[in-house]
Scaffold this motif. Structure first.
Motif, PDB file in Angstrom:
ATOM      1  N   VAL A 105       0.707  -1.227  -0.022  1.00 62.91           N
ATOM      2  CA  VAL A 105       0.057  -0.160   0.102  1.00 62.91           C
ATOM      3  C   VAL A 105       1.106   1.120  -0.034  1.00 62.91           C
ATOM      4  O   VAL A 105       1.691   1.582   0.861  1.00 62.91           O
ATOM      5  CB  VAL A 105      -0.733   0.188   1.522  1.00 62.91           C
ATOM      6  N   TYR A 119      -1.971  -1.561  -3.962  1.00 66.76           N
ATOM      7  CA  TYR A 119      -2.238  -0.026  -4.175  1.00 66.76           C
ATOM      8  C   TYR A 119      -2.337   1.247  -3.508  1.00 66.76           C
ATOM      9  O   TYR A 119      -1.034   1.206  -3.183  1.00 66.76           O
ATOM     10  CB  TYR A 119      -3.592  -0.312  -2.663  1.00 66.76           C
ATOM     11  N   GLN A 135      -4.048  -2.639  -8.489  1.00 63.98           N
ATOM     12  CA  GLN A 135      -5.173  -2.513  -8.409  1.00 63.98           C
ATOM     13  C   GLN A 135      -5.859  -1.889  -7.898  1.00 63.98           C
ATOM     14  O   GLN A 135      -7.175  -1.179  -7.771  1.00 63.98           O
ATOM     15  CB  GLN A 135      -5.244  -3.297  -6.688  1.00 63.98           C
ATOM     16  N   TYR A 187      -7.597   0.293   4.726  1.00 61.88           N
ATOM     17  CA  TYR A 187      -7.277  -0.248   3.480  1.00 61.88           C
ATOM     18  C   TYR A 187      -7.345  -1.110   2.738  1.00 61.88           C
ATOM     19  O   TYR A 187      -8.101  -1.987   2.445  1.00 61.88           O
ATOM     20  CB  TYR A 187      -6.573   1.423   3.159  1.00 61.88           C
ATOM     21  N   MET A 188      -6.482  -1.760   3.039  1.00 63.07           N
ATOM     22  CA  MET A 188      -5.815  -3.516   1.991  1.00 63.07           C
ATOM     23  C   MET A 188      -6.487  -4.099   3.530  1.00 63.07           C
ATOM     24  O   MET A 188      -7.198  -4.942   2.019  1.00 63.07           O
ATOM     25  CB  MET A 188      -4.495  -3.940   2.209  1.00 63.07           C
ATOM     26  N   LEU A 240     -10.526  -3.312   0.883  1.00 67.79           N
ATOM     27  CA  LEU A 240     -10.526  -4.136   0.141  1.00 67.79           C
ATOM     28  C   LEU A 240      -9.972  -5.666  -0.241  1.00 67.79           C
ATOM     29  O   LEU A 240     -10.697  -6.121  -1.650  1.00 67.79           O
ATOM     30  CB  LEU A 240      -9.287  -3.572  -0.377  1.00 67.79           C
TER      31      LEU A 240
END
Length: 499
Positions: A52, A127, A164, A442-443, A446
């Motif tokens: 990320v 990401y 991604q 966040y990861m 997702l």
């Protein structure tokens, strides 16, 4: 009669069938134990990885996460493996040279290639989330922001990972993902105990997120999650332009607006109580007003002399002017008319909250003690401060008086913390080996690595299982020995009776 007296009963254990059965029992027990130990012994871990990129307003950081491949849905399993800080400023600073944004990531992405096994490249997601710096750029020049994002997208696609996407995340998302991160790492999401609130401070925005005890009156500040079988109704808000760097510009802009020059030909002298006495630098007015956050402040022309006064009390008074607490349409507000329920529970304060307070040695102080320490720091002569901290860039060093005072004012006057609940704020950099921040949350979101329902767990841990099996085995062996001894004793007694 003599021949009959010499007849003896043969020990039944000497029969071939008994010997074979005994051998099979002992062999079976040994096999059971061996199979159980081998089957359940910890195997060499195989890891999966995720990358990320935190594209913040002042810099970009690349985070590499790893987790055991066979246990990716168990809480606390994902850990930070490595962090690489991209050289230079944040990607929003490349608005005039978009190609430079993508190129700036090259060194850290090569570093990621070296740290992740080649056989995992194709399944490692990448990401990029851009935060407040890019939000401001989009407000000011949407075309430029799109070109910057296109540049980083083109760059990230050249690496052998599973790209991604790169996008600007909302302030609400930034706050919510930060909350997920600190609670995931603290392993509070699958426990009945209370969760941690999250306080995040960057260069251009600040976020507050927690589970309130009262109803959320504003839908814009509400977000729901179902994680590990528990429902969470969060309050969250992100204040754009209230990160420490933008807040400094807001504060200085208001001072410049009300500080006329002694003569039209003379530069403005800005006597600033938030900078140490003896600090004196000539700066351009444009360097303060080059942000959409300053649209409502009238910009004077030319240069100005930035002169430090070093008065903490006056500094706090000037900072309070950037918070509008004059109106509130709800039962309670923080500032600028934004609804905020009463503070409840323990909070983790990270990012710039930690770095500033850690430098000032205020991470464990009471509110009153922190104010006294800051007053001493702000009044320290600039020359002495530089001598005491020769390795710190003077730009950063000069802003600690303002930043520390701003943090105390934001938490006390903005978010309504008091002397009584100040102890409920934990200034943290890491939890375990992982940085506190929004990137891990966040990861996890997702990749759907936090299930909505609680994951199944084994009946007992591996060590307990092996111990139980060994105890049962010993118990069986002891029973067999006792049975054998009893049977043998009975056989001998029978032989004597017959003789």
């Amino acid at each position: 009669m003599d021949e009959q007296g010499e007849v003896k009963v043969r020990n039944p254990w000497h029969k071939p069938l008994c010997i074979v059965l005994t051998a099979f029992i002992i062999g079976g027990i040994i096999t059971m134990v061996a199979v159980s130990v081998v089957q359940n012994k910890p195997l060499p871990q195989k890891y999966k990885y995720g990358i990320v990129l935190d594209a913040g307003s002042s810099h970009t950081s690349v985070f590499i996460y790893e987790w055991p491949a066979e246990k990716e849905n168990n809480t606390g399993m994902v850990q930070q493996k490595h962090t690489c800080n991209v050289k230079g400023k944040g990607i929003s600073s490349y608005y005039a040279n978009p190609d430079g944004a993508g190129k700036s990531l090259h060194e850290c992405m090569l570093d990621a290639k070296q740290r992740i096994p080649a056989q995992r490249y194709s399944e490692t997601p990448v990401y990029l989330g851009a935060t407040a710096g890019m939000r401001l750029l989009k407000m000011e020049d949407e075309t430029a922001s799109e070109k910057v994002l296109a540049s980083v997208e083109h760059s990230l696609k050249t690496y052998p990972f599973s790209y991604q996407g790169a996008r600007i995340i909302s302030g609400q998302e930034e706050g919510a993902f930060g909350w997920i991160t600190v609670n995931y790492l603290s392993e509070k999401l699958n426990k009945p105990t209370g969760t941690l609130g999250a306080l995040d401070l960057g260069g251009a925005s600040t976020q507050i997120t927690f589970v309130p005890q009262q109803q959320i009156e504003s839908e814009d500040n509400s977000i729901d999650f179902r994680l590990y079988g528990n429902d969470y109704h969060l309050y969250t808000h992100s204040f754009l332009c209230y990160g420490k760097d933008q807040a400094l510009k807001l504060s200085m802009g208001k001072k410049l607006e009300s500080t006329p020059a002694a003569d039209k030909t003379d530069p403005i002298e800005l006597r600033d109580p938030c900078f140490n006495p003896g600090y004196n630098y000539t700066k351009t007015v444009q360097s303060v007003f080059d942000t959409p956050c300053m649209n409502e402040v009238k910009m004077p022309n030319g240069n100005f002399s930035h002169v430090g006064v070093g008065d903490w009390s006056q500094c706090q008074q000037s900072i309070r002017k950037v918070f509008d607490i004059s109106h509130c349409e709800y039962s309670k507000c923080s500032f600028n008319g934004v609804f905020q329920p009463s503070i409840d529970g323990t909070f983790g304060a990270f990012s710039a909250f930690f770095f500033v307070m850690d430098f000032l040695n205020l991470t464990s102080d009471s509110l009153a003690s922190a104010k006294q320490t800051l007053a001493t720091h702000c009044s320290t002569p600039w020359k002495k401060l530089v001598e005491n901290h020769p390795k710190i860039k003077q730009k950063y060093l000069s802003e600690y008086c303002f930043s520390g005072t701003y943090i105390l004012t934001l938490l006390e006057d903005g978010y309504n913390f008091t002397s009584d609940n100040w102890k409920d704020i934990q200034f943290i950099k890491k939890i375990g080996d992982s940085d506190a921040g929004w990137t891990l949350g966040y990861m996890l979101n997702l990749t759907n690595m936090i299930p909505a329902e609680a994951p199944d767990t084994p009946l007992m841990p591996y060590g307990g299982y092996v111990t139980l099996m060994l105890l049962f085995t010993v118990f069986i062996v002891v029973l067999l020995i006792l049975a054998y001894m009893h049977f043998r004793q009975s056989t001998r007694k029978g032989q004597k009776d017959i003789i």
